[in-house]
Write a protein that holds these residues in place. Structure first.
Motif, PDB file in Angstrom:
ATOM      1  N   VAL A 160       7.481 -29.010  11.354  1.00  0.00           N
ATOM      2  CA  VAL A 160       7.639 -27.600  11.694  1.00  0.00           C
ATOM      3  C   VAL A 160       6.828 -27.271  12.948  1.00  0.00           C
ATOM      4  O   VAL A 160       7.311 -26.596  13.870  1.00  0.00           O
ATOM      5  CB  VAL A 160       7.219 -26.702  10.511  1.00  0.00           C
TER       6      VAL A 160
ATOM      7  N   TYR B 105       8.520 -28.687  15.946  1.00  0.00           N
ATOM      8  CA  TYR B 105       9.749 -27.947  16.233  1.00  0.00           C
ATOM      9  C   TYR B 105       9.442 -26.730  17.101  1.00  0.00           C
ATOM     10  O   TYR B 105      10.104 -26.500  18.134  1.00  0.00           O
ATOM     11  CB  TYR B 105      10.418 -27.523  14.929  1.00  0.00           C
ATOM     12  N   TYR B 106       8.442 -25.950  16.718  1.00  0.00           N
ATOM     13  CA  TYR B 106       8.118 -24.761  17.510  1.00  0.00           C
ATOM     14  C   TYR B 106       7.498 -25.134  18.850  1.00  0.00           C
ATOM     15  O   TYR B 106       7.766 -24.472  19.867  1.00  0.00           O
ATOM     16  CB  TYR B 106       7.203 -23.830  16.712  1.00  0.00           C
TER      17      TYR B 106
ATOM     18  N   LYS C 192      19.846 -20.879  13.570  1.00  0.00           N
ATOM     19  CA  LYS C 192      20.772 -21.909  14.051  1.00  0.00           C
ATOM     20  C   LYS C 192      22.237 -21.534  13.838  1.00  0.00           C
ATOM     21  O   LYS C 192      23.126 -22.268  14.289  1.00  0.00           O
ATOM     22  CB  LYS C 192      20.473 -23.245  13.374  1.00  0.00           C
TER      23      LYS C 192
ATOM     24  N   SER D  12      11.125 -19.257   8.473  1.00  0.00           N
ATOM     25  CA  SER D  12      12.406 -19.945   8.570  1.00  0.00           C
ATOM     26  C   SER D  12      12.468 -21.008   7.472  1.00  0.00           C
ATOM     27  O   SER D  12      11.549 -21.124   6.656  1.00  0.00           O
ATOM     28  CB  SER D  12      12.615 -20.552   9.959  1.00  0.00           C
TER      29      SER D  12
ATOM     30  N   LEU E 100      15.304 -24.273   5.450  1.00  0.00           N
ATOM     31  CA  LEU E 100      16.474 -25.141   5.432  1.00  0.00           C
ATOM     32  C   LEU E 100      17.687 -24.544   4.741  1.00  0.00           C
ATOM     33  O   LEU E 100      18.792 -25.068   4.866  1.00  0.00           O
ATOM     34  CB  LEU E 100      16.133 -26.474   4.741  1.00  0.00           C
TER      35      LEU E 100
ATOM     36  N   TYR F 126      21.140 -25.870   6.792  1.00  0.00           N
ATOM     37  CA  TYR F 126      21.268 -27.214   6.221  1.00  0.00           C
ATOM     38  C   TYR F 126      21.920 -27.200   4.847  1.00  0.00           C
ATOM     39  O   TYR F 126      21.995 -28.225   4.181  1.00  0.00           O
ATOM     40  CB  TYR F 126      19.890 -27.892   6.175  1.00  0.00           C
TER      41      TYR F 126
ATOM     42  N   ILE G 153      12.330 -31.706   5.058  1.00  0.00           N
ATOM     43  CA  ILE G 153      12.089 -30.916   6.274  1.00  0.00           C
ATOM     44  C   ILE G 153      12.027 -31.791   7.518  1.00  0.00           C
ATOM     45  O   ILE G 153      12.656 -31.493   8.538  1.00  0.00           O
ATOM     46  CB  ILE G 153      10.803 -30.082   6.105  1.00  0.00           C
ATOM     47  N   GLN G 154      11.283 -32.874   7.454  1.00  0.00           N
ATOM     48  CA  GLN G 154      11.149 -33.727   8.631  1.00  0.00           C
ATOM     49  C   GLN G 154      12.504 -34.290   9.055  1.00  0.00           C
ATOM     50  O   GLN G 154      12.850 -34.278  10.242  1.00  0.00           O
ATOM     51  CB  GLN G 154      10.168 -34.867   8.365  1.00  0.00           C
TER      52      GLN G 154
ATOM     53  N   LEU H 292      14.801 -31.298  10.573  1.00  0.00           N
ATOM     54  CA  LEU H 292      14.436 -30.798  11.896  1.00  0.00           C
ATOM     55  C   LEU H 292      14.546 -31.866  12.977  1.00  0.00           C
ATOM     56  O   LEU H 292      14.785 -31.545  14.143  1.00  0.00           O
ATOM     57  CB  LEU H 292      13.015 -30.222  11.864  1.00  0.00           C
TER      58      LEU H 292
ATOM     59  N   GLN I 221      21.951 -32.136  14.141  1.00  0.00           N
ATOM     60  CA  GLN I 221      22.106 -30.766  13.662  1.00  0.00           C
ATOM     61  C   GLN I 221      23.573 -30.496  13.335  1.00  0.00           C
ATOM     62  O   GLN I 221      24.355 -30.018  14.161  1.00  0.00           O
ATOM     63  CB  GLN I 221      21.575 -29.787  14.711  1.00  0.00           C
TER      64      GLN I 221
END
Length: 406
Positions: free
Chosen positions: A81, A84-85, A212, A237, A239, A243, A287-288, A291, A295
């Motif tokens: 996370v 990602y940011y 997304k 945010s 998943l 997702y 999560i890993q 992200l 996508q």
């Protein structure tokens, strides 16, 4: 003998997405009726499946996911996370600034419980995802709604927001993309809201769960990008939507801005995280992979993609109905059509959608359930395939035709 009643803290708390209308739907189902549920943005019942890579990674980690994790979340998930940011230019979100939760919903409630004192005012959009209004009330605060402008594609008016700020205002909520309207805010709007927070020393609470799911070239702007290092920002945010893993309950909040000024508040958030032990550990392992991998949501939102085709069909059919108007959603999974009060005399929109449910076996949510100001809207979920959606909208059209003749 005394009667046991619910806490008075619940007096101003509503969550009509799963309220009396759903109860009526369950009663009808128990009688043997088939109900098409267009009230909740839950992709799984409509054939949307999670990417295989996410499922495989979670399954492979099950043997080591049987115990509690760090209350903030497993390190790999928080790192993903954070990175990602940072890849989106928000450099001051480190691993320790991320809290993993059982969905965004849990993190909204936890952050507000940690932040809000009795009487604090929190600015919330109208319409909103109703958990925001309910959680503010539950935490002892007062939700103050800034009304978004339907005629301006559901954008908020910055001067209207400014006019609502008092010495009790503590934070400002932004839902972008918006649920239920599907509005995606421009750079100017997001930057303007960040500037309002800066001018009045407010905390920003940015709900970005649909970030997304964007259509027609719309661009999502992270609020934290414009908040910079001088506006405390909580970015939410997860998943669930992009997702298609709503049931995994895998979300997060990331903290940016002047964190040294918020050390006491963050201690409180950590305390609440500790009290619930930790989030669902198996789902944190998703999560890993999510992200960092392919996508797959992109295939669904581009021209020819299923989500876009369904949105476009619903938009056309709604606007073809007499007395119905609808702004096109630029993001998310919903449309929020308006019923012209001159054509449809509706005094109670909850009763209106319950009647629709009983007659046509279609479950939608009334507009005032999203804290809209008048009984003249409803929210439609656009997740069913085009054939099912066309049938559902046909039934809605028949119901409205009968209503017009009353």
């Amino acid at each position: 003998m005394r009667t046991f009643t619910q806490s008075s803290k619940l007096a101003d708390v509503r969550y009509d997405v799963r309220g009396p209308i759903l109860t009526e739907a369950q009663r009808l189902e128990a009688e043997g009726h088939r109900i098409l549920k267009l009230n909740i943005g839950n992709p799984a019942p409509f054939g949307f499946e999670a990417p295989d890579a996410i499922l495989v990674d979670m399954i492979r980690n099950l043997p080591t996911a049987q115990g509690y994790s760090d209350s903030r979340g497993i390190f790999s998930a928080r790192t993903a996370v954070s990175q990602y940011y940072q890849s989106h230019g928000i450099m001051d979100i480190g691993v320790d600034d991320v809290f993993i939760g059982n969905g965004v919903s849990e993190m909204i409630t936890m952050v507000l419980q940690a932040m809000v004192n009795n009487g604090d005012e929190i600015l919330v959009p109208a319409p909103d995802y109703p958990l925001w209004t309910g959680a503010v009330s539950l935490s002892g605060g007062t939700p103050v709604h800034y009304v978004c402008d339907e005629e301006n594609d559901w954008n908020p008016d910055l001067e209207h927001i400014r006019s609502l700020i008092t010495d009790r205002t503590k934070a400002l909520v932004l839902i972008n993309p918006n649920n239920p309207t599907g509005a995606v805010y421009s750079r100017e709007i997001v930057e303007g809201i960040a500037q309002i927070a800066r001018e009045h020393d407010l905390i920003l609470l940015s709900d970005e769960i649909y970030e997304k799911i964007l259509f027609d070239g719309s661009v999502h702007h992270h609020t934290a990008t414009f908040a910079g290092d001088d506006v405390l920002t909580f970015t939410f945010s997860g998943l669930s939507k992009a997702y298609r893993v709503c049931g995994f309950r895998s979300g997060w909040v990331a903290v940016s801005g002047p964190k040294r000024r918020a050390e006491n508040l963050l201690e409180g958030l950590t305390l609440l995280a500790n009290m619930r032990m930790c989030a669902n550990v198996p789902a944190q392992h998703a999560i890993q992979t999510a992200l960092g991998g392919y996508q797959s949501i992109t295939d669904l939102i581009l021209p020819g993609g299923r989500l876009k085709e369904q949105r476009d069909l619903a938009f056309r059919m709604l606007n073809d109905m007499p007395g119905v108007s609808c702004r096109q959603a630029k993001g998310a999974l919903y449309l929020f059509p308006r019923l012209d009060p001159e054509v449809y005399r509706i005094d109670d929109d909850e009763k209106f959608v319950i009647e629709l449910l009983r007659e046509k076996k279609i479950l939608v949510t009334h507009g005032t359930g999203f804290n809209w100001i008048a009984p003249d809207h409803f929210r439609l979920v656009t997740l069913p395939g085009v054939d099912i959606l066309e049938e559902a909208l046909g039934r809605i059209g028949d119901f409205l035709a009968d209503w017009r003749e009353r």
